[in-house]
Design a protein around this motif. Structure first.
Motif, PDB file in Angstrom:
ATOM      1  N   LEU A  19       0.789  -1.233  -0.044  1.00 31.19           N
ATOM      2  CA  LEU A  19      -0.050  -0.023   0.092  1.00 31.19           C
ATOM      3  C   LEU A  19       0.856   1.386  -0.163  1.00 31.19           C
ATOM      4  CD1 LEU A  19      -2.742   1.713   0.249  1.00 31.19           C
ATOM      5  CD2 LEU A  19      -2.350   1.211   2.957  1.00 31.19           C
ATOM      6  N   GLU A  20       2.079   1.447   0.867  1.00 25.59           N
ATOM      7  CA  GLU A  20       2.512   2.606   0.916  1.00 25.59           C
ATOM      8  C   GLU A  20       3.488   2.613  -0.169  1.00 25.59           C
ATOM      9  OE1 GLU A  20       5.943   4.418   3.929  1.00 25.59           O
ATOM     10  OE2 GLU A  20       4.937   2.650   4.476  1.00 25.59           O
ATOM     11  N   ASN A  21       4.046   1.629  -0.869  1.00 23.12           N
ATOM     12  CA  ASN A  21       4.673   1.833  -2.014  1.00 23.12           C
ATOM     13  C   ASN A  21       3.977   2.334  -3.056  1.00 23.12           C
ATOM     14  OD1 ASN A  21       7.116   1.105  -3.934  1.00 23.12           O
ATOM     15  ND2 ASN A  21       5.864  -0.661  -4.668  1.00 23.12           N
ATOM     16  N   ASN A  22       2.689   1.767  -3.273  1.00 22.29           N
ATOM     17  CA  ASN A  22       1.728   2.467  -4.404  1.00 22.29           C
ATOM     18  C   ASN A  22       1.421   3.738  -4.334  1.00 22.29           C
ATOM     19  OD1 ASN A  22       1.436  -0.296  -5.399  1.00 22.29           O
ATOM     20  ND2 ASN A  22      -0.315  -0.770  -4.182  1.00 22.29           N
ATOM     21  N   LEU A  23       1.260   4.008  -2.843  1.00 24.76           N
ATOM     22  CA  LEU A  23       0.793   5.751  -2.529  1.00 24.76           C
ATOM     23  C   LEU A  23       2.163   6.571  -3.027  1.00 24.76           C
ATOM     24  CD1 LEU A  23      -0.821   5.550   1.036  1.00 24.76           C
ATOM     25  CD2 LEU A  23      -2.028   5.517  -1.195  1.00 24.76           C
ATOM     26  N   ARG A  24       3.404   5.834  -2.614  1.00 27.43           N
ATOM     27  CA  ARG A  24       4.611   6.832  -2.730  1.00 27.43           C
ATOM     28  C   ARG A  24       4.658   6.722  -4.296  1.00 27.43           C
ATOM     29  NH1 ARG A  24       7.776   8.275   1.048  1.00 27.43           N
ATOM     30  NH2 ARG A  24       6.992   6.777   2.458  1.00 27.43           N
ATOM     31  N   GLY A  25       4.456   5.774  -4.984  1.00 28.63           N
ATOM     32  CA  GLY A  25       4.817   5.825  -6.475  1.00 28.63           C
ATOM     33  C   GLY A  25       3.968   6.868  -7.053  1.00 28.63           C
ATOM     34  N   MET A  26       2.756   7.061  -6.882  1.00 34.51           N
ATOM     35  CA  MET A  26       1.920   7.861  -7.561  1.00 34.51           C
ATOM     36  C   MET A  26       2.213   9.497  -6.998  1.00 34.51           C
ATOM     37  SD  MET A  26      -0.247   8.358  -9.934  1.00 34.51           S
ATOM     38  CE  MET A  26      -1.169   6.787 -10.157  1.00 34.51           C
ATOM     39  N   ALA A  27       2.644   9.487  -5.800  1.00 38.46           N
ATOM     40  CA  ALA A  27       3.055  10.684  -5.222  1.00 38.46           C
ATOM     41  C   ALA A  27       4.174  11.240  -6.007  1.00 38.46           C
ATOM     42  CB  ALA A  27       3.028  10.748  -3.838  1.00 38.46           C
ATOM     43  N   ARG A 231      -6.164  12.771 -10.766  1.00 37.71           N
ATOM     44  CA  ARG A 231      -7.007  12.546  -9.683  1.00 37.71           C
ATOM     45  C   ARG A 231      -7.424  10.993  -9.654  1.00 37.71           C
ATOM     46  NH1 ARG A 231     -12.183  16.394 -10.639  1.00 37.71           N
ATOM     47  NH2 ARG A 231     -12.548  15.128 -12.602  1.00 37.71           N
ATOM     48  N   PRO A 232      -6.346  10.071  -9.744  1.00 40.58           N
ATOM     49  CA  PRO A 232      -6.344   8.596  -9.784  1.00 40.58           C
ATOM     50  C   PRO A 232      -6.941   8.104  -8.406  1.00 40.58           C
ATOM     51  CG  PRO A 232      -4.257   9.033  -9.211  1.00 40.58           C
ATOM     52  CD  PRO A 232      -5.064  10.492  -9.732  1.00 40.58           C
ATOM     53  N   GLY A 233      -7.556   6.704  -8.383  1.00 43.02           N
ATOM     54  CA  GLY A 233      -8.407   6.289  -7.376  1.00 43.02           C
ATOM     55  C   GLY A 233      -7.799   4.929  -7.021  1.00 43.02           C
ATOM     56  N   ASN A 234      -7.940   4.145  -8.061  1.00 43.72           N
ATOM     57  CA  ASN A 234      -7.573   2.397  -7.817  1.00 43.72           C
ATOM     58  C   ASN A 234      -6.022   2.372  -7.374  1.00 43.72           C
ATOM     59  OD1 ASN A 234      -6.414   0.010  -9.187  1.00 43.72           O
ATOM     60  ND2 ASN A 234      -8.715  -0.316  -8.805  1.00 43.72           N
ATOM     61  N   TYR A 235      -4.876   3.239  -7.721  1.00 41.66           N
ATOM     62  CA  TYR A 235      -3.746   2.977  -7.429  1.00 41.66           C
ATOM     63  C   TYR A 235      -3.352   2.465  -6.146  1.00 41.66           C
ATOM     64  CZ  TYR A 235      -2.837   7.495  -5.162  1.00 41.66           C
ATOM     65  OH  TYR A 235      -2.918   8.296  -4.090  1.00 41.66           O
ATOM     66  N   VAL A 236      -4.308   3.103  -5.139  1.00 48.07           N
ATOM     67  CA  VAL A 236      -4.025   2.644  -3.705  1.00 48.07           C
ATOM     68  C   VAL A 236      -3.886   1.132  -3.492  1.00 48.07           C
ATOM     69  CG1 VAL A 236      -4.868   4.791  -2.964  1.00 48.07           C
ATOM     70  CG2 VAL A 236      -6.033   2.702  -2.923  1.00 48.07           C
ATOM     71  N   PHE A 237      -4.586   0.480  -4.087  1.00 44.25           N
ATOM     72  CA  PHE A 237      -4.273  -0.997  -4.030  1.00 44.25           C
ATOM     73  C   PHE A 237      -4.150  -1.654  -5.314  1.00 44.25           C
ATOM     74  CE2 PHE A 237      -8.449  -0.189  -1.028  1.00 44.25           C
ATOM     75  CZ  PHE A 237      -7.534  -0.161   0.149  1.00 44.25           C
ATOM     76  N   TYR A 238      -4.561  -1.240  -6.341  1.00 40.77           N
ATOM     77  CA  TYR A 238      -4.466  -1.872  -7.831  1.00 40.77           C
ATOM     78  C   TYR A 238      -5.338  -3.083  -7.590  1.00 40.77           C
ATOM     79  CZ  TYR A 238      -0.564   1.343  -9.076  1.00 40.77           C
ATOM     80  OH  TYR A 238       0.025   2.232  -9.434  1.00 40.77           O
ATOM     81  N   PRO A 249       2.219  -5.276 -12.392  1.00 37.52           N
ATOM     82  CA  PRO A 249       2.511  -6.767 -12.204  1.00 37.52           C
ATOM     83  C   PRO A 249       1.691  -7.167 -11.168  1.00 37.52           C
ATOM     84  CG  PRO A 249       4.252  -5.764 -11.323  1.00 37.52           C
ATOM     85  CD  PRO A 249       3.644  -4.613 -11.699  1.00 37.52           C
ATOM     86  N   GLU A 250       1.358  -8.335 -11.008  1.00 37.59           N
ATOM     87  CA  GLU A 250       0.178  -8.724  -9.618  1.00 37.59           C
ATOM     88  C   GLU A 250       0.765  -8.561  -8.393  1.00 37.59           C
ATOM     89  OE1 GLU A 250      -1.807 -12.931  -8.159  1.00 37.59           O
ATOM     90  OE2 GLU A 250      -0.744 -12.925 -10.105  1.00 37.59           O
ATOM     91  N   GLU A 251       2.241  -8.326  -8.393  1.00 37.44           N
ATOM     92  CA  GLU A 251       2.806  -8.180  -7.007  1.00 37.44           C
ATOM     93  C   GLU A 251       2.599  -6.842  -6.346  1.00 37.44           C
ATOM     94  OE1 GLU A 251       4.422  -9.184  -9.689  1.00 37.44           O
ATOM     95  OE2 GLU A 251       4.299 -11.504  -9.038  1.00 37.44           O
ATOM     96  N   ARG A 252       1.885  -5.746  -7.281  1.00 40.79           N
ATOM     97  CA  ARG A 252       1.795  -4.526  -6.631  1.00 40.79           C
ATOM     98  C   ARG A 252       0.193  -4.583  -6.008  1.00 40.79           C
ATOM     99  NH1 ARG A 252       4.540  -0.385  -9.158  1.00 40.79           N
ATOM    100  NH2 ARG A 252       3.258   0.997  -7.817  1.00 40.79           N
ATOM    101  N   CYS A 253      -0.427  -5.469  -6.221  1.00 41.43           N
ATOM    102  CA  CYS A 253      -1.744  -5.599  -5.692  1.00 41.43           C
ATOM    103  C   CYS A 253      -1.738  -5.735  -4.094  1.00 41.43           C
ATOM    104  CB  CYS A 253      -2.725  -6.700  -6.102  1.00 41.43           C
ATOM    105  SG  CYS A 253      -3.072  -6.637  -8.188  1.00 41.43           S
ATOM    106  N   ALA A 254      -2.475  -4.717  -3.484  1.00 39.01           N
ATOM    107  CA  ALA A 254      -2.058  -4.543  -1.956  1.00 39.01           C
ATOM    108  C   ALA A 254      -3.189  -5.161  -1.332  1.00 39.01           C
ATOM    109  CB  ALA A 254      -1.762  -3.220  -1.739  1.00 39.01           C
ATOM    110  N   LEU A 255      -4.524  -5.482  -2.043  1.00 40.04           N
ATOM    111  CA  LEU A 255      -5.576  -5.875  -1.280  1.00 40.04           C
ATOM    112  C   LEU A 255      -6.023  -7.245  -1.601  1.00 40.04           C
ATOM    113  CD1 LEU A 255      -8.153  -4.806   0.515  1.00 40.04           C
ATOM    114  CD2 LEU A 255      -9.316  -4.509  -1.465  1.00 40.04           C
ATOM    115  N   THR A 256      -6.406  -8.118  -0.714  1.00 41.07           N
ATOM    116  CA  THR A 256      -6.662  -9.493  -0.863  1.00 41.07           C
ATOM    117  C   THR A 256      -8.025  -9.586  -0.437  1.00 41.07           C
ATOM    118  OG1 THR A 256      -4.357 -10.155  -0.900  1.00 41.07           O
ATOM    119  CG2 THR A 256      -5.970 -11.904  -0.655  1.00 41.07           C
ATOM    120  N   VAL A 257      -8.900 -10.486  -1.040  1.00 39.72           N
ATOM    121  CA  VAL A 257     -10.285 -10.745  -0.447  1.00 39.72           C
ATOM    122  C   VAL A 257     -10.158 -12.304  -0.129  1.00 39.72           C
ATOM    123  CG1 VAL A 257     -12.694 -10.725  -0.443  1.00 39.72           C
ATOM    124  CG2 VAL A 257     -11.393  -8.966  -1.400  1.00 39.72           C
ATOM    125  N   ILE A 258     -10.435 -12.794   1.172  1.00 36.41           N
ATOM    126  CA  ILE A 258     -10.280 -14.185   1.302  1.00 36.41           C
ATOM    127  C   ILE A 258     -11.920 -14.427   1.530  1.00 36.41           C
ATOM    128  CG2 ILE A 258     -10.029 -16.050   3.232  1.00 36.41           C
ATOM    129  CD1 ILE A 258      -7.600 -14.333   3.810  1.00 36.41           C
TER     130      ILE A 258
END
Length: 258
Positions: A19-27, A231-238, A249-258
């Motif tokens: 999550l933090e990596n995604n936020l930092r990347g867009m910032a 004004r992107p939104g999805n980037y926080v989780f991908y 890549p799939e490795e950037r996805c920060a949210l998992t649903v079990i």
């Protein structure tokens, strides 16, 4: 410690490092390209994540609902854009209440909605900024670029509303299947905003804000020197769609649903 497979389902798990990596990347993308970042909060609806975005330099936030705006203002955030027009008396009054506590930027694509807001603003003695929504290909709302000056001239009659700029959302990018198609949508997005802005400036309007936003196209439009707000939104989780489009890549996805 609770084991992952002991959690009741459905369960939402967020990898905080990703999550933090995604936020930092867009910032970083916005900072390197001299763009203001106004993330759409409907993806996460989280005050904690909003705080993280603000700490990394987000100028303000884009909201899809008044509920989201109210929660942000309640927690001290002062710069809010509304993605859609408000029209009902009840919702306009909620926005007016927020505008007494924070800087609220409205969005319009018709005279009718603006008229209703202006009447209540006049009664309250308030002056609100607004953007004109440009249709860059989604065809769900907004005006085509060529119609932007006409609408801006019409809205001049509302003295409690101040024109600040234009905005678009290329939501049709989510119907695409690969990075080449995403790039083509980004070009449509940029061309629509450039055309609208140039036509408005030709008619004497000062276009301070030229805003756009979708996660798939952000990496392309960030390079454009005319656009100044992302004004992107999805980037926080991908998610799986971003992976399928070749954005991450799939490795950037920060949210998992079990």
């Amino acid at each position: 410690m609770t084991e992952i497979f002991d959690l009741p389902t459905p369960a939402f798990l967020v990898d905080l490092d990703k999550l933090e990596n995604n936020l930092r990347g867009m910032a970083d993308l916005c900072r390197e390209n001299k763009k203001q970042l106004w993330p759409m909060v409907k993806t996460h609806k989280s005050i904690e994540i909003a705080k993280m975005q603000a700490d990394l330099g987000a100028k303000g936030f884009l909201v899809g609902t008044i509920d989201e705006a109210e929660k942000l203002v309640e927690h001290g955030f002062k710069e809010i854009m509304l993605a859609y027009p408000v029209a009902s008396k009840e919702n306009i009054e909620r926005v007016i209440t927020l505008a007494k506590k924070a800087h609220i930027i409205l969005s319009f694509d018709t005279k009718e909605a603006a008229s209703k807001v202006d009447k209540i603003c006049e009664k309250e003695g308030l002056y609100l900024d607004y953007l004109i929504i440009i249709d860059s290909g989604l065809h769900r709302f907004g005006v085509i670029p060529e119609k932007a000056p006409e609408l801006a001239k019409t809205l001049r009659e509302f003295h409690h509303l101040k024109f600040k700029g234009i905005a678009t959302h290329p939501g049709h990018v989510y119907a695409k299947t690969n990075s080449l198609e995403v790039k083509a949508v980004a070009e449509e997005e940029v061309n629509a905003l450039r055309l609208a802005s140039n036509l408005l400036e030709k008619e004497g309007f000062i276009v301070e804000i030229i805003a756009t936003g979708s996660t798939p196209t952000a990496f392309y439009v960030a390079k454009d020197d005319k656009i100044n707000v992302l004004r992107p939104g999805n980037y926080v989780f991908y998610d799986a769609i971003q992976v399928a489009l070749g954005i991450v890549p799939e490795e950037r996805c920060a949210l998992t649903v079990i």
